[in-house]
Design a protein around this motif. Structure first.
Motif, PDB file in Angstrom:
ATOM      1  N   SER A  27      40.143  25.861  34.899  1.00 30.06           N
ATOM      2  CA  SER A  27      40.630  27.088  34.940  1.00 30.06           C
ATOM      3  C   SER A  27      42.163  26.898  35.596  1.00 30.06           C
ATOM      4  CB  SER A  27      39.754  27.581  36.115  1.00 30.06           C
ATOM      5  OG  SER A  27      38.622  28.280  35.497  1.00 30.06           O
TER       6      SER A  27
ATOM      7  N   ASN B 171      38.633  31.396  48.205  1.00 24.60           N
ATOM      8  CA  ASN B 171      37.876  31.840  47.059  1.00 24.60           C
ATOM      9  C   ASN B 171      38.573  31.419  45.747  1.00 24.60           C
ATOM     10  OD1 ASN B 171      35.646  32.095  48.701  1.00 24.60           O
ATOM     11  ND2 ASN B 171      36.154  34.240  48.974  1.00 24.60           N
ATOM     12  N   HIS B 172      39.891  31.673  45.753  1.00 23.73           N
ATOM     13  CA  HIS B 172      40.677  31.307  44.799  1.00 23.73           C
ATOM     14  C   HIS B 172      41.782  30.415  44.700  1.00 23.73           C
ATOM     15  CE1 HIS B 172      38.420  34.925  43.470  1.00 23.73           C
ATOM     16  NE2 HIS B 172      38.086  34.569  42.274  1.00 23.73           N
TER      17      HIS B 172
ATOM     18  N   ASP C 202      37.781  31.298  38.243  1.00 21.97           N
ATOM     19  CA  ASP C 202      37.251  30.743  39.420  1.00 21.97           C
ATOM     20  C   ASP C 202      37.983  29.352  39.581  1.00 21.97           C
ATOM     21  OD1 ASP C 202      35.516  32.704  39.674  1.00 21.97           O
ATOM     22  OD2 ASP C 202      33.897  31.892  38.090  1.00 21.97           O
ATOM     23  N   ASP C 203      37.556  28.671  40.674  1.00 20.01           N
ATOM     24  CA  ASP C 203      38.358  27.271  40.767  1.00 20.01           C
ATOM     25  C   ASP C 203      37.371  26.106  40.347  1.00 20.01           C
ATOM     26  OD1 ASP C 203      40.319  27.996  42.501  1.00 20.01           O
ATOM     27  OD2 ASP C 203      39.216  28.099  44.268  1.00 20.01           O
TER      28      ASP C 203
END
Length: 228
Positions: free
Chosen positions: A88, A133-134, A83-84
């Motif tokens: 990460s 989303n990523h 996830d962002d």
């Protein structure tokens, strides 16, 4: 002892299939993972190393230099899809960028000792289009893709350096039917292909005579369905 192909991230899924495929094709494989392969093969030597850790990368390089005079290739397959958030991003930076950069530099002499050697960066088709989303994942894979160009120029002509950018190969573990149908709808070829497209691309690059600094996209025509 024949010069091996070093492959990172082979403990599961597509990476595991790649290691076994090359071993069954007659290559000596040096499989590098945080944990050992679930299945062994006489042509696979397993080494445990966390490539996010500098000290474990150093130990891995020392082990390889002490054991081998050359390397037939390096395939950077180890990957994390997280996830962002900042933590990460840091982890994916270390795994997708720092580790390949460092290994390519430190093991370059062993690659150059062979009459033919290859470096293959396993990237992602999102590297060329981004992902809302990523973001961190797509950005670090884009950096890995770009790095293929620089190392291709640095190590030409005896070492070919190329990239493979897959789209969907295998559904996420535990994904439901709705997610799977949504994922399939993003491509022109609407089926789960498994590891085969990546194995075919690797086979091609390991014997290609006139390809370096290239990127093979195997995404089932996902770029044709950008409006979905």
């Amino acid at each position: 002892m024949s010069a091996p192909v070093l492959i990172s991230g082979t403990s599961r899924r597509v990476g595991r299939a790649l290691a076994l495929h090359l071993a069954e094709s007659g290559f000596s494989v040096l499989a590098v993972n945080r944990r050992s392969l679930a299945a062994s093969h006489p042509c696979i030597e397993q080494v445990e190393a966390d490539l996010c850790r500098h000290d474990e990368r150093e130990a891995l390089i020392g082990f390889i230099r002490s054991r081998y005079q050359g390397l037939r290739g390096i395939i950077h397959n180890a990957s994390a899809w997280l996830d962002d958030d900042l933590a990460s991003l840091e982890q994916m930076y270390r795994l997708h960028i720092e580790a390949p950069f460092y290994l390519n530099l430190e093991l370059g002499e062993l690659l150059l000792n062979e009459p033919r050697a290859d470096i293959i960066h396993i990237c992602d088709e999102s590297a060329s289009r981004g992902s809302k989303n990523h973001i961190a994942y797509a950005a670090t894979k884009a950096a890995l893709l770009n790095m293929s160009l620089s190392f291709a120029e640095r190590y030409a002509p005896s070492v070919r350096v190329n990239a493979i950018s897959p789209g969907l190969l295998l559904f996420k573990e535990g994904s439901d039917a709705a997610y799977q149908q949504q994922a399939l709808a993003k491509a022109a070829l609407r089926f789960e292909p498994g590891a085969a497209p990546l194995l075919e691309a690797v086979d091609y690059l390991l014997q290609a005579s006139y390809s370096t600094g290239s990127n093979i996209v195997v995404n089932g025509g996902r770029h044709l369905k950008q409006s979905i």
